[in-house]
Motif scaffolding. Structure first.
Motif, short mmCIF file in Angstrom:
data_model
loop_
_atom_site.label_atom_id
_atom_site.label_comp_id
_atom_site.label_asym_id
_atom_site.label_seq_id
_atom_site.Cartn_x
_atom_site.Cartn_y
_atom_site.Cartn_z
N PHE A 78 0.82 -1.21 0.00
CA PHE A 78 0.00 0.00 0.00
C PHE A 78 0.86 1.26 0.00
CE2 PHE A 78 -2.72 3.32 1.65
CZ PHE A 78 -3.83 3.17 0.85
N PHE A 79 1.92 1.27 0.79
CA PHE A 79 2.78 2.45 0.81
C PHE A 79 3.38 2.73 -0.56
CE2 PHE A 79 2.41 2.86 5.29
CZ PHE A 79 2.92 4.10 5.62
N GLY A 100 -9.30 -2.14 2.84
CA GLY A 100 -9.74 -3.20 3.75
C GLY A 100 -10.56 -4.26 3.02
N LEU A 101 -11.47 -3.81 2.15
CA LEU A 101 -12.27 -4.74 1.33
C LEU A 101 -11.38 -5.55 0.39
CD1 LEU A 101 -15.31 -2.46 0.45
CD2 LEU A 101 -15.38 -4.56 1.81
N LEU A 102 -10.43 -4.88 -0.22
CA LEU A 102 -9.50 -5.54 -1.13
C LEU A 102 -8.67 -6.59 -0.39
CD1 LEU A 102 -8.35 -5.72 -4.01
CD2 LEU A 102 -6.70 -3.98 -3.33
N ILE A 103 -8.23 -6.27 0.81
CA ILE A 103 -7.46 -7.24 1.61
C ILE A 103 -8.31 -8.47 1.87
CG2 ILE A 103 -6.44 -7.67 3.89
CD1 ILE A 103 -5.59 -4.67 3.86
N TRP A 104 -9.57 -8.27 2.23
CA TRP A 104 -10.45 -9.41 2.49
C TRP A 104 -10.58 -10.28 1.24
CZ3 TRP A 104 -14.83 -11.61 0.61
CH2 TRP A 104 -15.40 -12.61 1.39
N VAL A 105 -10.79 -9.65 0.10
CA VAL A 105 -10.93 -10.39 -1.16
C VAL A 105 -9.64 -11.16 -1.47
CG1 VAL A 105 -11.18 -10.15 -3.68
CG2 VAL A 105 -12.72 -8.90 -2.13
N TYR A 109 -9.80 -15.15 -1.48
CA TYR A 109 -9.92 -15.74 -2.80
C TYR A 109 -8.59 -15.98 -3.52
CZ TYR A 109 -14.88 -15.08 -2.22
OH TYR A 109 -16.17 -15.16 -1.75
N VAL A 110 -7.52 -15.40 -2.99
CA VAL A 110 -6.21 -15.59 -3.63
C VAL A 110 -5.26 -16.34 -2.70
CG1 VAL A 110 -4.22 -14.43 -4.68
CG2 VAL A 110 -6.51 -13.50 -5.02
N LEU A 136 -11.16 -5.94 9.09
CA LEU A 136 -10.07 -5.59 8.18
C LEU A 136 -10.13 -4.12 7.77
CD1 LEU A 136 -9.75 -8.78 5.97
CD2 LEU A 136 -8.10 -7.90 7.63
N ILE A 137 -11.32 -3.60 7.59
CA ILE A 137 -11.46 -2.18 7.24
C ILE A 137 -10.96 -1.31 8.40
CG2 ILE A 137 -13.13 -0.32 6.86
CD1 ILE A 137 -14.78 -2.40 5.21
N ILE A 138 -11.43 -1.61 9.61
CA ILE A 138 -11.11 -0.76 10.77
C ILE A 138 -9.68 -0.97 11.27
CG2 ILE A 138 -11.65 -0.37 13.22
CD1 ILE A 138 -14.60 -0.91 12.48
#
Length: 156
Positions: A78-79, A100-105, A109-110, A136-138
């Protein structure tokens, strides 16, 4: 330039420690009936398989290492991407939510499908799903976005 690089490295390290710790605390709170030792054994099972669940303190330490390694990877990525991402999304808080949503996905799934973590079969509990995404978002996405935003604002 060396001071800037050192400052960035220290900021990323602090971000990794913060997000890894916040995420661990969230996991403990969400799974409050499961001892933290078991949670870290479960994380270690991603590499070591089912036998990790009967492992000792070494397995717990591996789970802790893997946990912070994952936080480190997401922080470093991310940095590196932040200057481009903030130009697109414009808002650091929205960016944190999206990340946060992307991390969950990515994790679900990967990453996880290619690990040795015991696979859950059957019905997915919607409440557990929501708790995991919100955590994950928070605890990860938003703190990483805020730390990156703060770092880059100081640089320019």
């Amino acid at each position: 330039m060396p001071n800037r690089r050192k400052s960035k490295s220290i900021t990323i390290l602090l971000t990794c420690l913060l997000t890894g710790t916040l995420d661990a605390i969230a996991a403990f709170l969400i799974s409050y009936k499961i001892p933290p030792v078991v949670i870290f054994k479960f994380i270690a099972s991603g590499w070591f398989g089912k036998q990790a669940m009967s492992g000792g303190i070494g397995t717990v330490l591996w789970g802790l290492i893997f946990h912070y390694l994952i936080a480190t990877i997401f922080s470093v990525v991310f940095f590196q991407l932040y200057p481009a991402v903030i130009n697109i999304l414009k808002n650091k808080y929205f960016t944190g939510i999206v990340y946060g949503l992307l991390i969950w996905v990515v994790m679900n799934y990967v990453v996880l499908p290619f690990t040795n973590i015991p696979k859950a079969h059957g019905h997915i509990n919607p409440l557990s799903l929501i708790k995991g995404i919100v955590a994950l978002i928070i605890c990860v996405g938003t703190p990483i976005a805020l730390m990156a935003d703060n770092y880059y604002k100081k640089q320019y």
